[in-house]
Scaffold this motif. Sequence first.
Motif, PDB file in Angstrom:
ATOM      1  N   PHE A 254      15.468  -7.617  -4.274  1.00  0.00           N
ATOM      2  CA  PHE A 254      13.861  -7.848  -4.574  1.00  0.00           C
ATOM      3  C   PHE A 254      12.906  -7.732  -3.893  1.00  0.00           C
ATOM      4  N   GLU A 255      13.537  -7.661  -2.077  1.00  0.00           N
ATOM      5  CA  GLU A 255      12.764  -6.953  -1.354  1.00  0.00           C
ATOM      6  C   GLU A 255      12.731  -5.968  -1.489  1.00  0.00           C
ATOM      7  N   ILE A 256      14.117  -4.860  -1.949  1.00  0.00           N
ATOM      8  CA  ILE A 256      14.437  -3.641  -1.686  1.00  0.00           C
ATOM      9  C   ILE A 256      13.463  -2.967  -2.877  1.00  0.00           C
ATOM     10  N   ASP A 257      13.379  -3.830  -3.850  1.00  0.00           N
ATOM     11  CA  ASP A 257      12.079  -3.613  -5.262  1.00  0.00           C
ATOM     12  C   ASP A 257      10.732  -3.175  -4.946  1.00  0.00           C
ATOM     13  N   SER A 258      10.444  -4.651  -3.860  1.00  0.00           N
ATOM     14  CA  SER A 258       8.991  -4.929  -3.408  1.00  0.00           C
ATOM     15  C   SER A 258       8.853  -3.119  -2.538  1.00  0.00           C
ATOM     16  N   LEU A 259       9.496  -3.683  -1.734  1.00  0.00           N
ATOM     17  CA  LEU A 259       9.442  -2.182  -0.647  1.00  0.00           C
ATOM     18  C   LEU A 259       9.686  -1.130  -1.452  1.00  0.00           C
TER      19      LEU A 259
ATOM     20  N   HIS B 246      22.073  -7.014   1.077  1.00  0.00           N
ATOM     21  CA  HIS B 246      21.291  -9.084   1.048  1.00  0.00           C
ATOM     22  C   HIS B 246      20.256  -9.113  -0.250  1.00  0.00           C
ATOM     23  N   ASP B 247      19.275  -8.737  -0.499  1.00  0.00           N
ATOM     24  CA  ASP B 247      18.465  -9.053  -1.783  1.00  0.00           C
ATOM     25  C   ASP B 247      17.234  -7.886  -2.083  1.00  0.00           C
TER      26      ASP B 247
ATOM     27  N   GLY C 219      20.989 -12.967  -7.229  1.00  0.00           N
ATOM     28  CA  GLY C 219      20.133 -13.353  -5.809  1.00  0.00           C
ATOM     29  C   GLY C 219      19.155 -14.496  -6.355  1.00  0.00           C
ATOM     30  N   LYS C 220      18.214 -14.409  -5.023  1.00  0.00           N
ATOM     31  CA  LYS C 220      17.356 -15.402  -4.969  1.00  0.00           C
ATOM     32  C   LYS C 220      15.711 -15.381  -5.203  1.00  0.00           C
ATOM     33  N   ASP C 221      15.310 -16.652  -5.878  1.00  0.00           N
ATOM     34  CA  ASP C 221      13.732 -16.491  -5.978  1.00  0.00           C
ATOM     35  C   ASP C 221      13.169 -16.239  -4.487  1.00  0.00           C
ATOM     36  N   ASN C 222      11.970 -15.844  -4.508  1.00  0.00           N
ATOM     37  CA  ASN C 222      11.083 -16.568  -3.037  1.00  0.00           C
ATOM     38  C   ASN C 222      11.694 -17.243  -2.018  1.00  0.00           C
ATOM     39  N   LYS C 223      11.816 -18.622  -3.225  1.00  0.00           N
ATOM     40  CA  LYS C 223      12.261 -19.718  -2.237  1.00  0.00           C
ATOM     41  C   LYS C 223      13.660 -19.637  -2.154  1.00  0.00           C
ATOM     42  N   GLY C 224      14.276 -18.939  -2.130  1.00  0.00           N
ATOM     43  CA  GLY C 224      16.004 -18.675  -2.080  1.00  0.00           C
ATOM     44  C   GLY C 224      16.892 -19.761  -2.454  1.00  0.00           C
TER      45      GLY C 224
ATOM     46  N   ILE D 223      16.999 -20.537  -5.965  1.00  0.00           N
ATOM     47  CA  ILE D 223      17.035 -20.541  -7.784  1.00  0.00           C
ATOM     48  C   ILE D 223      18.256 -19.297  -7.729  1.00  0.00           C
ATOM     49  N   PRO D 224      19.384 -19.132  -8.733  1.00  0.00           N
ATOM     50  CA  PRO D 224      19.984 -17.597  -8.922  1.00  0.00           C
ATOM     51  C   PRO D 224      19.260 -17.299  -9.807  1.00  0.00           C
ATOM     52  N   VAL D 225      19.300 -15.571  -9.649  1.00  0.00           N
ATOM     53  CA  VAL D 225      18.527 -14.854 -10.617  1.00  0.00           C
ATOM     54  C   VAL D 225      18.985 -14.014 -10.631  1.00  0.00           C
ATOM     55  N   ASP D 226      19.447 -13.394 -12.481  1.00  0.00           N
ATOM     56  CA  ASP D 226      20.213 -12.838 -12.701  1.00  0.00           C
ATOM     57  C   ASP D 226      20.274 -10.945 -12.090  1.00  0.00           C
ATOM     58  N   ASP D 227      21.278 -10.307 -11.665  1.00  0.00           N
ATOM     59  CA  ASP D 227      20.091  -8.865 -10.444  1.00  0.00           C
ATOM     60  C   ASP D 227      20.979  -7.345 -11.398  1.00  0.00           C
ATOM     61  N   GLY D 228      22.048  -8.537 -12.793  1.00  0.00           N
ATOM     62  CA  GLY D 228      22.544  -7.282 -13.505  1.00  0.00           C
ATOM     63  C   GLY D 228      22.218  -5.913 -13.285  1.00  0.00           C
ATOM     64  N   SER D 229      21.425  -6.117 -14.441  1.00  0.00           N
ATOM     65  CA  SER D 229      20.148  -5.087 -14.144  1.00  0.00           C
ATOM     66  C   SER D 229      19.626  -3.451 -13.146  1.00  0.00           C
ATOM     67  N   ILE D 230      19.771  -4.724 -12.106  1.00  0.00           N
ATOM     68  CA  ILE D 230      19.408  -3.849 -10.529  1.00  0.00           C
ATOM     69  C   ILE D 230      20.414  -3.325 -10.260  1.00  0.00           C
ATOM     70  N   ARG D 231      21.485  -4.267  -9.789  1.00  0.00           N
ATOM     71  CA  ARG D 231      22.373  -3.260  -9.141  1.00  0.00           C
ATOM     72  C   ARG D 231      23.473  -2.128 -10.457  1.00  0.00           C
TER      73      ARG D 231
END
Length: 203
Positions: A82-87, A79-80, A21-26, A28-36
């Motif tokens: 981290f947005e799902i997490d926020s919601l 697609h995001d 994924g990406k950070d809020n600025k869109g 910086i790559p962020v590993d989202d393996g644990s999320i998936r």
Amino acid sequence: MKDYRQSILFIASILLFFSCGKDNKGNIPVDDGSIRYQLFQLEKKGWKSKLHSQKADDIKFTATEVPIQFYLLKDKGNHDLFEIDSLYQENKTERVIEFTYEQEDEEDLLKEQFTTLSYEEGVKYMSFALDKDFYVVTSKKDTIKCTGVSYERNFKIAPFQKVLLFFSGIDPEEKVQLIYNDKLFKKGTLKFQFKDTYTEILL
């Protein structure tokens, strides 16, 4: 129902290959393996709790809890994450319960012979008055009223009637019992104990 399951499998397959994924600025790559992985675990369980069914005369009533992450993904896409997490964090005290009615001979339950109402009145009741017939009781003995119902009309294609029940203000770790005072089909009070809660997901 087939399309419903296919959409779930489609989302899960995309999640398996969606590697970062990406950070809020869109940028910086962020590993989202644990999320998936956590979402994939929910998908493996079929996105639902165990089915809780009761039969009263010739009608089967079934209640199933669906985690809100499923609806967030269905609405927002993957697609995001981290947005799902926020919601999810904003709405994690919400509960959604899928509730179905099915007649043993697959008759349309909104016929007057089952409800003593005209077909149109039965549809209106399912759409606008059914929420008053449901509430949940938590393990702390709090009573939570149903905040809304979404009636999924099948236009006589499927042999059942289905509604989504919405409840608010419930701790995600809380075990609940669904109480249904059936005024439409006059089958009395039915209770559905949800013993298998979902572990809170830290997306």
